[in-house]
Design a protein around this motif. Structure first.
Motif, PDB file in Angstrom:
ATOM      1  N   PHE A   1       0.819  -1.211   0.000  1.00  0.00           N
ATOM      2  CA  PHE A   1       0.000   0.000   0.000  1.00  0.00           C
ATOM      3  C   PHE A   1       0.850   1.257   0.000  1.00  0.00           C
ATOM      4  CE2 PHE A   1      -1.961   3.456   2.408  1.00  0.00           C
ATOM      5  CZ  PHE A   1      -3.087   3.699   1.632  1.00  0.00           C
ATOM      6  N   TRP A   2       1.834   1.326   0.898  1.00  0.00           N
ATOM      7  CA  TRP A   2       2.608   2.567   0.996  1.00  0.00           C
ATOM      8  C   TRP A   2       3.561   2.738  -0.183  1.00  0.00           C
ATOM      9  CZ3 TRP A   2       0.576   6.212   3.429  1.00  0.00           C
ATOM     10  CH2 TRP A   2      -0.122   6.014   4.624  1.00  0.00           C
ATOM     11  N   ARG A   3       4.072   1.651  -0.745  1.00  0.00           N
ATOM     12  CA  ARG A   3       4.909   1.795  -1.941  1.00  0.00           C
ATOM     13  C   ARG A   3       4.075   2.234  -3.136  1.00  0.00           C
ATOM     14  NH1 ARG A   3       7.011  -2.291  -4.037  1.00  0.00           N
ATOM     15  NH2 ARG A   3       6.065  -3.998  -2.836  1.00  0.00           N
ATOM     16  N   ALA A   4       2.830   1.705  -3.237  1.00  0.00           N
ATOM     17  CA  ALA A   4       1.948   2.130  -4.329  1.00  0.00           C
ATOM     18  C   ALA A   4       1.553   3.592  -4.162  1.00  0.00           C
ATOM     19  CB  ALA A   4       0.707   1.243  -4.363  1.00  0.00           C
ATOM     20  N   THR A   5       1.253   3.973  -2.927  1.00  0.00           N
ATOM     21  CA  THR A   5       0.901   5.368  -2.644  1.00  0.00           C
ATOM     22  C   THR A   5       2.048   6.296  -3.000  1.00  0.00           C
ATOM     23  OG1 THR A   5      -0.594   4.700  -0.854  1.00  0.00           O
ATOM     24  CG2 THR A   5       0.231   6.968  -0.803  1.00  0.00           C
ATOM     25  N   ASP A   6       3.266   5.881  -2.668  1.00  0.00           N
ATOM     26  CA  ASP A   6       4.442   6.693  -2.954  1.00  0.00           C
ATOM     27  C   ASP A   6       4.643   6.877  -4.461  1.00  0.00           C
ATOM     28  OD1 ASP A   6       7.072   7.908  -2.009  1.00  0.00           O
ATOM     29  OD2 ASP A   6       7.821   6.313  -3.309  1.00  0.00           O
ATOM     30  N   ALA A   7       4.370   5.832  -5.226  1.00  0.00           N
ATOM     31  CA  ALA A   7       4.606   5.892  -6.676  1.00  0.00           C
ATOM     32  C   ALA A   7       3.477   6.580  -7.440  1.00  0.00           C
ATOM     33  CB  ALA A   7       4.808   4.475  -7.220  1.00  0.00           C
ATOM     34  N   ALA A   8       2.279   6.610  -6.850  1.00  0.00           N
ATOM     35  CA  ALA A   8       1.118   7.152  -7.558  1.00  0.00           C
ATOM     36  C   ALA A   8       1.202   8.669  -7.697  1.00  0.00           C
ATOM     37  CB  ALA A   8      -0.166   6.769  -6.836  1.00  0.00           C
ATOM     38  N   GLN A   9       0.882   9.151  -8.878  1.00  0.00           N
ATOM     39  CA  GLN A   9       0.883  10.597  -9.124  1.00  0.00           C
ATOM     40  C   GLN A   9      -0.489  11.218  -8.882  1.00  0.00           C
ATOM     41  OE1 GLN A   9       2.443  11.019 -13.091  1.00  0.00           O
ATOM     42  NE2 GLN A   9       4.487  10.315 -12.519  1.00  0.00           N
TER      43      GLN A   9
END
Length: 326
Positions: free
Chosen positions: A207-215
């Protein structure tokens, strides 16, 4: 044949009765351009037979993938199984549902496709879910801190709001897998799916890696799924198969992994603070079990991860206990 636009990943092992309940709810989805990938991670013969026997009741949107042989001694683990499902997914949109949970909104998939089609810049969507606890309590809002600020957020479409990483970090908790939908292009940018080194808290890491990568991230306070909180006294799934101490240790390691892989200072700070809390619990546990050296070691690590004068004083006490023991 209709082109698949949305793939739903459902990992399972030895829980045919719960899985069939989950699939029955997924079959109620109005969307015809979705697929449901059921990944069986080595269930025993009885559970596999029950699933195969019931498969004829499902429609062509459902695919059964037997990841491991029947009666596999060890499972591949939730990370590896979900990664296998991601590699098999046909849709440009990726979503998830755990085998003991439910999607409760029959138009959820249809709305997801409409939203992502209308908003090509959107990369990550977080729905809301209710939680059913083992004592019968029901929590109707998984992220109440985020819901409480929705009225002040920019509205993307009706009841769906644009949110920032910082707002997510301040909201408390994280988005459970049932609540997430992302573009496959976001997964490509992450460079990796689920962290296969762990089989606990892999969802928080993802979740947090996806959140970090999402623009671009959106949130809806509308409840679209239901999570059944595992009973920690019964070791019937991966998360409850660990002892409490093991859960703290693995969770601390996951926090470190997130911190070293993300770019967002807000996520890094959040995860390191959480690591400090976990290390404090481990220190207190060791103190109560007459393990002064281990207590001191965890206490010092906790102080480094999250400083406070009160905890510095506790470290001094732990040092004295260890010194006297030595």
């Amino acid at each position: 044949m209709l082109r698949v636009l949305l793939s739903v990943i459902v990992p399972t092992r030895n829980r045919a009765d719960l899985l069939l309940r989950c699939l029955k709810h997924l079959q109620q989805q109005s969307c015809r351009t979705m697929e449901v990938l059921v990944l069986d991670d080595g269930s025993d013969a009885a559970n596999r037979q029950a699933l195969r026997a019931a498969w004829c009741q499902l429609d062509t949107r459902f695919r059964l993938i037997e990841v491991a042989p029947t009666d596999a001694v060890t499972s591949s683990g939730p990370s590896a199984v979900r990664n296998h499902g991601l590699s098999q997914a046909s849709g440009a949109l990726l979503a998830f549902c755990d085998d003991d949970d439910l999607w409760t909104d029959s138009k959820h998939a249809e709305r997801l496709i409409q939203l992502f089609t209308a908003r090509p810049e959107l990369e990550l969507f977080i729905g809301n879910q209710r939680a059913v606890h083992v004592d019968g309590r029901i929590s109707d809002d998984w992220l109440p801190g985020l819901t409480s600020i929705c009225s002040g957020l920019p509205e993307l479409v009706a009841e769906i709001y644009t949110i920032t990483t910082e707002q997510l970090c301040r909201s408390g908790g994280f988005g459970h897998m049932n609540m997430l939908t992302l573009r496959k292009t976001l997964l490509d940018r992450m460079g990796d799916g689920f962290w296969s080194r762990v089989s606990y808290e892999e969802d928080r890491d993802f979740f947090w890696r996806a959140t970090d990568a999402a623009q671009s991230i959106a949130f809806s306070p509308r409840v679209v799924c239901q999570h059944h909180v595992p009973d920690p006294s019964r070791r019937v799934n991966v998360s409850t198969s660990f002892s409490q101490q093991e859960r703290w240790l693995v969770a601390a390691m996951v926090s470190q992994h997130i911190a070293v892989t993300v770019k967002s200072p807000a996520i890094t700070q959040l995860c390191l603070a959480h690591e400090g809390d976990l290390l404090r619990r481990l220190a207190l546990h060791c103190a109560s079990h007459n393990q002064p050296a281990a207590c001191l070691g965890f206490a010092r690590q906790a102080l480094g991860a999250r400083f406070s004068f009160k905890w510095a004083a506790y470290c001094g006490w732990a040092w004295l206990k260890s010194f006297k023991r030595g």
